[in-house]
Design an enzyme around this catalytic site. Sequence first.
Site, PDB file in Angstrom:
ATOM      1  N   ALA A  10     -36.525 -15.571 -53.269  1.00 17.92           N
ATOM      2  CA  ALA A  10     -36.085 -16.836 -52.687  1.00 17.92           C
ATOM      3  C   ALA A  10     -37.324 -17.671 -52.372  1.00 17.92           C
ATOM      4  O   ALA A  10     -38.299 -17.171 -51.789  1.00 17.92           O
ATOM      5  CB  ALA A  10     -35.281 -16.598 -51.420  1.00 17.92           C
ATOM      6  N   TYR A  12     -43.645  -1.911 -46.680  1.00 15.45           N
ATOM      7  CA  TYR A  12     -42.486  -2.799 -46.799  1.00 15.45           C
ATOM      8  C   TYR A  12     -41.316  -2.075 -47.467  1.00 15.45           C
ATOM      9  O   TYR A  12     -40.171  -2.163 -47.012  1.00 15.45           O
ATOM     10  CB  TYR A  12     -42.870  -4.045 -47.594  1.00 15.45           C
ATOM     11  CG  TYR A  12     -41.812  -5.115 -47.619  1.00 15.45           C
ATOM     12  CD1 TYR A  12     -41.605  -5.932 -46.511  1.00 15.45           C
ATOM     13  CD2 TYR A  12     -41.024  -5.324 -48.749  1.00 15.45           C
ATOM     14  CE1 TYR A  12     -40.637  -6.926 -46.525  1.00 15.45           C
ATOM     15  CE2 TYR A  12     -40.051  -6.317 -48.778  1.00 15.45           C
ATOM     16  CZ  TYR A  12     -39.860  -7.116 -47.663  1.00 15.45           C
ATOM     17  OH  TYR A  12     -38.902  -8.101 -47.688  1.00 15.45           O
ATOM     18  N   THR A  30     -39.583 -19.806 -50.447  1.00 12.67           N
ATOM     19  CA  THR A  30     -39.875 -20.234 -49.084  1.00 12.67           C
ATOM     20  C   THR A  30     -41.372 -20.491 -48.974  1.00 12.67           C
ATOM     21  O   THR A  30     -42.127 -20.289 -49.933  1.00 12.67           O
ATOM     22  CB  THR A  30     -39.469 -19.161 -48.061  1.00 12.67           C
ATOM     23  OG1 THR A  30     -40.307 -17.992 -48.246  1.00 12.67           O
ATOM     24  CG2 THR A  30     -38.008 -18.753 -48.222  1.00 12.67           C
ATOM     25  N   ASN A  62     -32.724 -10.903 -39.476  1.00 14.94           N
ATOM     26  CA  ASN A  62     -33.569 -11.437 -40.534  1.00 14.94           C
ATOM     27  C   ASN A  62     -35.060 -11.272 -40.304  1.00 14.94           C
ATOM     28  O   ASN A  62     -35.833 -11.232 -41.260  1.00 14.94           O
ATOM     29  CB  ASN A  62     -33.232 -12.930 -40.709  1.00 14.94           C
ATOM     30  CG  ASN A  62     -34.227 -13.651 -41.580  1.00 14.94           C
ATOM     31  OD1 ASN A  62     -34.265 -13.460 -42.797  1.00 14.94           O
ATOM     32  ND2 ASN A  62     -35.062 -14.494 -40.970  1.00 14.94           N
ATOM     33  N   ASP A 100     -39.386 -11.536 -29.261  1.00 15.84           N
ATOM     34  CA  ASP A 100     -40.137 -10.583 -30.073  1.00 15.84           C
ATOM     35  C   ASP A 100     -39.227  -9.390 -30.329  1.00 15.84           C
ATOM     36  O   ASP A 100     -38.966  -8.597 -29.413  1.00 15.84           O
ATOM     37  CB  ASP A 100     -41.410 -10.142 -29.337  1.00 15.84           C
ATOM     38  CG  ASP A 100     -42.289  -9.218 -30.160  1.00 15.84           C
ATOM     39  OD1 ASP A 100     -41.832  -8.733 -31.220  1.00 15.84           O
ATOM     40  OD2 ASP A 100     -43.435  -8.973 -29.751  1.00 15.84           O
ATOM     41  N   VAL A 101     -38.708  -9.279 -31.538  1.00  7.17           N
ATOM     42  CA  VAL A 101     -37.714  -8.243 -31.818  1.00  7.17           C
ATOM     43  C   VAL A 101     -38.279  -6.842 -31.704  1.00  7.17           C
ATOM     44  O   VAL A 101     -37.523  -5.866 -31.636  1.00  7.17           O
ATOM     45  CB  VAL A 101     -37.073  -8.439 -33.209  1.00  7.17           C
ATOM     46  CG1 VAL A 101     -36.350  -9.783 -33.288  1.00  7.17           C
ATOM     47  CG2 VAL A 101     -38.111  -8.309 -34.325  1.00  7.17           C
TER      48      VAL A 101
END
Length: 257
Positions: free
Chosen positions: A195, A162, A197, A94, A67-68
């Site tokens: 991108a 964000y 995903t 990332n 868990d960053v």
Amino acid sequence: MTATPSTTNPRVALVTGAGSGIGKAVAQTLLNDGYAVVLAGRRFEPLEEQAQAAREAGRRALAVSTDVRDPASVEALFTRITQEFGRLDVLFNNAGVNAPAVPIDELPLEKWYAAIDTNVTGVYLCARAAFGLMRRQSPQGGRIINNGSISAHTPRPFTAPYTASKHAVLGITKALALDGRAFNIVASQVDVGNALTELSQRMTKGVLQANGQVAAEPMVDVQHVANAVLHIANLPLEANILNLTVMASNMPFVGRG
């Protein structure tokens, strides 16, 4: 000339948020190029599945549930890296989350904290740990690549958390690029636009635009992002791409708003 890793003594890369999307594609691309890769993320199962497949193909891969947002979890991750490999050559920072696209006064505060804790504090904690390891190891140095966004430059409607977080990542990247000079540590940022995903699939059906309309947007294969990260990773440390934008050519970014 690129600094290509050998199969007998591969360079070591860490990818956070490696369980899906951009992180998964980058991790696989680094593995295919001969890197030993540490795959970090909150969900262990998809990480281990990819790591196991890599090991069966003769690659070195390590999955670590992380868990960053949690300093202790990040510390444990880097302890594992040091124990298993003794060094780190590349960090692809990332891991990130978004928040619902609603007017700022309607957004629950916990969504703001989630975006800042993951996208800013998480990036900082991993960069901090990588910087320390790269500074201490011999030979000294390494490369930190942060996943920014076109939102580091221009917002979409109703994306204050964000957008703020990605502007902060840009500041972290520039500070790392400056502070790392004395230790042969370089920093880059890859700003990704559309991108394709699992998470971005919805954008093909319609996204709120700056003029209030909802429109489908063109997407780009995530492999192009992974190839860009690999290119930066393979540069010798005396060369750097500080900022790189990888985007769908016809997406509404240039001239947005």
